[in-house]
Enzyme design. Structure first.
Site, PDB file in Angstrom:
ATOM      1  N   LEU A 119       0.833  -1.197   0.000  1.00 15.76           N
ATOM      2  CA  LEU A 119       0.000   0.000   0.000  1.00 15.76           C
ATOM      3  C   LEU A 119       0.876   1.260   0.000  1.00 15.76           C
ATOM      4  CD1 LEU A 119      -2.792  -0.984   2.552  1.00 15.76           C
ATOM      5  CD2 LEU A 119      -2.669  -1.386   0.084  1.00 15.76           C
TER       6      LEU A 119
ATOM      7  N   GLY B  77       1.564  -9.226   6.319  1.00 17.98           N
ATOM      8  CA  GLY B  77       1.923  -8.480   7.508  1.00 17.98           C
ATOM      9  C   GLY B  77       2.060  -7.005   7.161  1.00 17.98           C
ATOM     10  N   GLY B  78       1.876  -6.143   8.164  1.00 20.45           N
ATOM     11  CA  GLY B  78       1.971  -4.716   7.886  1.00 20.45           C
ATOM     12  C   GLY B  78       0.982  -4.303   6.821  1.00 20.45           C
ATOM     13  N   ASP B  79       1.471  -3.594   5.806  1.00 25.04           N
ATOM     14  CA  ASP B  79       0.589  -3.186   4.702  1.00 25.04           C
ATOM     15  C   ASP B  79       0.879  -3.984   3.448  1.00 25.04           C
ATOM     16  OD1 ASP B  79       3.077  -2.164   4.223  1.00 25.04           O
ATOM     17  OD2 ASP B  79       2.391  -0.185   3.551  1.00 25.04           O
ATOM     18  N   GLU B  80       1.371  -5.221   3.613  1.00 27.73           N
ATOM     19  CA  GLU B  80       1.677  -6.086   2.471  1.00 27.73           C
ATOM     20  C   GLU B  80       0.623  -7.177   2.348  1.00 27.73           C
ATOM     21  OE1 GLU B  80       6.363  -6.110   1.464  1.00 27.73           O
ATOM     22  OE2 GLU B  80       5.695  -7.525   2.976  1.00 27.73           O
TER      23      GLU B  80
END
Length: 543
Positions: free
Chosen positions: A410, A450-453
């Site tokens: 993102l 995970g995170g924005d992945e």
């Protein structure tokens, strides 16, 4: 006579009578139980065959769904063209899917294309002598050519297919489906028929696609190997016992057991009749069990058995049976929390019940935690990293696998967290997950790494074409503003695409290729997608 000898004599007489009664009752019950077990074994075998055919039909319906909800088929049904046959049917695609009959009907019920996917030397492939081959025609009435293993259907065959009850109604209702068994001449087929729609599963309906798989000797041999029981197709005119239903068991005079299974077509007439057997003979085991029972009862016994039987039943056996019943119920349900073990009292069995309940509580908590952590991402509800890696490895292990890996990062997500807070970031992640889920097909697997992945695994169809189509959908979907309170959060997506086997032959290499392509998009200005083998990155503005 003293009390001791009288007690011994009475105990011996009672024990002898008890052992004799037990032997005759158990012997009779054992014989009946083996007969019932043999009957249930046969019924279970036939039910398993029915479930296998139902599973094959489900797979065939899924395959038809991919072909019928595809723009290429939708366009062909509207305007037949040679390219559709050359690009999709004459390259071995039907053979890989074990599709032996592929027929497209127009909205008016007329056949547009009808092909058999069988070798040219197959005795069943050519139409009957009095059944002229159907010639598919494109624009201007030009005849369409069939190549390789594709052979034309006979006009009478197509007329028989077109007469299937309910087939014409599919062309006017995009939600209707048909599947089952049918018979063309001497050959039985599993078939699925669906309305032809575009990629999004929308109308207008351009026609009906019917695909079928032959129930031939090879398929029956496969079932024979799976069940270790011979299986053969017999004449559908075989007399069927009244009230037998779809299957029945035949006991021959020599004691053998055969199973009969009938599948009716859409017209209510038998399309396929199978005879399975002989099923395993349990008579030797029954005789051996009866001999074992005889010697055991003759050798077993004694005065202590009669004296302690009541106490044993009341204090031990009944409670053990309750524990066993509880464990058996938990085993059947596969749920450690399905039942509590009886643990009243203060003796060894009570302590055992306490220990089992504590162990079941621990197993239940661990079971739920493992399922939650192993399959889903807690925040978004999507598949997690482990699940997508397992699915990728399984897809790579299949023969002739073609797949695509779309790695999504993102753009602008950190700015959302910094300006609106982490709660807004979580809202964006959940919204993006929902949009990915809505944009993917049932054969695709969206996941959060995970995170924005995020990552999407594409395992069906034309991997490159489908990946580009999905990347365009993802980019548009993610770019839409995300409402948060009285404002909006805005993010875009950089997408890297790796193809198997072009960009790598293992999971690590594919992820590395997709990651490299993703960061090439980042360097090129973000908000776009790129294949690992391409040079320039495609952006949303370019599309």
């Amino acid at each position: 006579m003293n009390l001791r000898p009288r007690i011994l004599l009475m105990t011996a007489l009672l024990l002898g009578a008890l052992l004799a009664t037990m032997y005759y009752a158990a012997s009779s019950r054992l014989a009946g139980s083996y007969a019932q077990f043999e009957q249930r074994l046969g019924e279970t075998h036939l039910a398993g065959l029915q479930q296998w055919f139902a599973h094959e039909l489900q797979g065939l319906e899924a395959t038809n769904g991919d072909w019928s909800s595809w723009n290429a088929t939708w366009d062909f049904a509207a305007a037949p063209a040679q390219r559709y046959i050359d690009d999709n049917l004459a390259v071995g695609g039907l053979a890989q899917l074990r599709i032996h009959l592929f027929v497209i009907f127009g909205r008016d019920g007329r056949p547009l294309l009808g092909v058999h996917n069988r070798p040219a030397d197959d005795a069943d492939v050519a139409p009957a002598a009095d059944d002229p081959a159907f010639v598919a025609r494109g624009r201007g009435g030009v005849a369409l050519q069939l190549r390789d293993v594709l052979q034309p259907c006979g006009e009478h065959e197509l007329a028989q297919l077109a007469a299937l009850p309910g087939l014409t109604a599919l062309a006017s209702d995009s939600r209707r489906r048909m599947s089952g068994l049918l018979r063309l001449g001497a050959q039985a087929y599993l078939y699925s028929a669906r309305p032809i729609l575009d990629n999004a599963g929308q109308g207008p309906v351009h026609g009906v696609l019917l695909v079928a798989r032959r129930v031939d000797r090879a398929l029956l041999d496969t079932l024979t190997q799976m069940n270790s029981v011979p299986l053969q197709a017999v004449d559908t005119q075989q007399p069927w016992p009244g009230g037998a239903g779809e299957h029945w068991l035949e006991h021959t005079p020599d004691g053998e057991l055969f199973g009969w299974l009938r599948f009716d077509g859409a017209d209510g007439r038998p399309a396929l009749v199978l005879r399975s057997g002989p099923l395993p003979d349990l008579r030797p085991q029954a005789i051996a069990a009866e001999e074992w029972l005889r010697y055991t009862l003759l050798l077993a016994g004694g005065a202590c058995v009669l004296l302690v039987l009541g106490l044993l039943e009341r204090l031990v056996l009944r409670r053990i049976a309750a524990i066993d019943a509880g464990v058996a119920e938990i085993e059947r349900s596969r749920d450690p929390g399905a039942r509590r073990i009886a643990d009243s009292g203060h003796d060894e069995l009570a302590r055992l019940g306490h220990a089992l309940n504590r162990m079941l509580d621990t197993l239940q908590a661990a079971h739920l935690e493992i399922i939650r952590e192993a399959l889903h991402d807690e925040l978004t509800g999507l598949a997690n990293r482990r699940r997508v890696f397992d699915a990728l490895l399984a897809a790579i292990a299949t023969q002739d696998a073609r797949l695509a890996l779309l790695l999504i990062d993102l753009d602008g997500f950190k700015a959302v967290n910094d300006t609106l807070g982490h709660a807004a970031g979580d809202t964006v992640l959940r919204t993006v997950a929902g949009r990915l889920r809505a944009a993917t097909r049932r054969t695709d697997l969206p996941a959060r790494l995970g995170g924005d992945e995020f990552v999407v695994l594409v395992v069906a169809g034309d991997a490159r074409e489908d990946a580009q189509w999905l990347a365009r959908k993802f980019a548009h979907a993610i770019a839409r503003p995300v409402p948060y309170g009285d404002t909006y959060a805005q993010v875009t997506a950089s997408i890297g695409i790796a193809l198997y086997p072009q960009d790598g032959r293992d999971a690590e290499t594919l992820f590395a290729a997709a990651d490299a392509a993703l960061y090439a998009v980042k360097r090129a200005g973000r908000d776009g997608w790129r294949f690992a083998t391409d040079q320039p990155a495609a952006t949303l503005d370019d599309r």
